[in-house]
Design a protein around this motif. Structure first.
Motif, short mmCIF file in Angstrom:
data_model
loop_
_atom_site.label_atom_id
_atom_site.label_comp_id
_atom_site.label_asym_id
_atom_site.label_seq_id
_atom_site.Cartn_x
_atom_site.Cartn_y
_atom_site.Cartn_z
N UNK A 1 -1.75 -8.28 -4.40
CA UNK A 1 -1.65 -9.38 -5.34
C UNK A 1 -3.07 -9.74 -5.74
N UNK A 2 -3.40 -9.58 -7.01
CA UNK A 2 -4.76 -9.80 -7.51
C UNK A 2 -5.70 -8.94 -6.66
N UNK A 3 -6.69 -9.54 -6.01
CA UNK A 3 -7.62 -8.78 -5.18
C UNK A 3 -7.30 -8.86 -3.70
N UNK A 4 -6.05 -9.14 -3.37
CA UNK A 4 -5.66 -9.25 -1.96
C UNK A 4 -4.63 -8.20 -1.61
N UNK A 5 -4.73 -7.72 -0.38
CA UNK A 5 -3.79 -6.73 0.16
C UNK A 5 -3.20 -7.31 1.43
N UNK A 6 -1.92 -7.15 1.59
CA UNK A 6 -1.29 -7.44 2.87
C UNK A 6 -0.51 -6.20 3.28
N UNK A 7 -0.53 -5.88 4.56
CA UNK A 7 0.23 -4.73 5.02
C UNK A 7 1.47 -5.19 5.76
N UNK A 8 2.45 -4.33 5.79
CA UNK A 8 3.54 -4.51 6.73
C UNK A 8 2.95 -4.27 8.12
N UNK A 9 3.66 -4.68 9.14
CA UNK A 9 3.11 -4.49 10.48
C UNK A 9 3.02 -3.00 10.80
N UNK A 10 1.88 -2.65 11.36
CA UNK A 10 1.60 -1.26 11.72
C UNK A 10 1.93 -1.05 13.20
N UNK A 11 2.69 -0.01 13.46
CA UNK A 11 3.06 0.35 14.82
C UNK A 11 2.18 1.50 15.29
N UNK A 12 2.18 1.79 16.59
CA UNK A 12 1.32 2.87 17.10
C UNK A 12 1.89 4.26 16.83
#
Length: 172
Positions: A44-55
């Motif tokens: 969104x605009x200049x922001x990134x969010x990730x889904x939760x990352x698993x190992x």
């Protein structure tokens, strides 16, 4: 870090994230695919969010179980570092390069028994790796939560919130 040369590269503010990864003997994995009906990251605009990352290591969930029960603290640390690498891969894909990323927040979740109290030690491994790779742009706020049930039985999961840096002047 194992060698003085690694420390020198990590301390070099002008080193690129890719150079820092190489100095640490690490490579970014292919960004893991979503395991459900969601996107691995959103912008969104200049922001990134990730889904939760698993190992995940490729398509294999490398660590499964609860810290304080079937998973040792050392394995939890390894899981946290693997989650961090997967998150960096997602951020690199979203931003075009890790050189364009400034980490803002890391959400850390640890699958553990009720009396397990080394969550900060486990999550610090991920935080240190992120700072080693991104330098000053890797400094971040963090949450640390413990749970008795985690997705796919993973002992650690990490979510990332970052800014895409589009200027040459450094930290925004």
């Amino acid at each position: 870090m194992n060698y003085p040369a690694e420390a020198k590269v990590i301390a070099d503010a002008s080193a690129t994230p890719e150079t820092r990864l190489m100095a640490l003997g690490l490579m970014l994995p292919k960004p893991p695919a979503a395991v459900g009906a969601y996107e691995p990251w959103a912008r969104y605009a200049n922001f990134i969010t990730t889904s939760f990352q698993l190992p995940f290591d490729g398509e294999t969930l490398r660590h499964v179980g609860l810290l304080g029960d079937t998973v040792s603290t050392q394995d939890g640390i390894a899981a946290a570092r693997l989650c961090a690498l997967n998150g960096l891969a997602q951020l690199a894909e979203a931003a075009g390069s890790l050189a364009n990323v400034r980490l803002i927040r890391l959400d850390g979740h640890v699958g553990c028994t009720q009396d397990y109290d080394d969550m900060p030690l486990v999550l610090d491994a991920a935080s240190r790796l992120l700072q080693d790779v991104l330098g000053e742009r890797g400094r971040h706020a963090r949450t640390a939560l413990g749970h008795h049930v985690m997705p796919l039985g993973a002992p650690v999961m990490l979510g990332f919130f970052a800014e895409i840096i589009t200027t040459e002047r450094g930290l925004a």
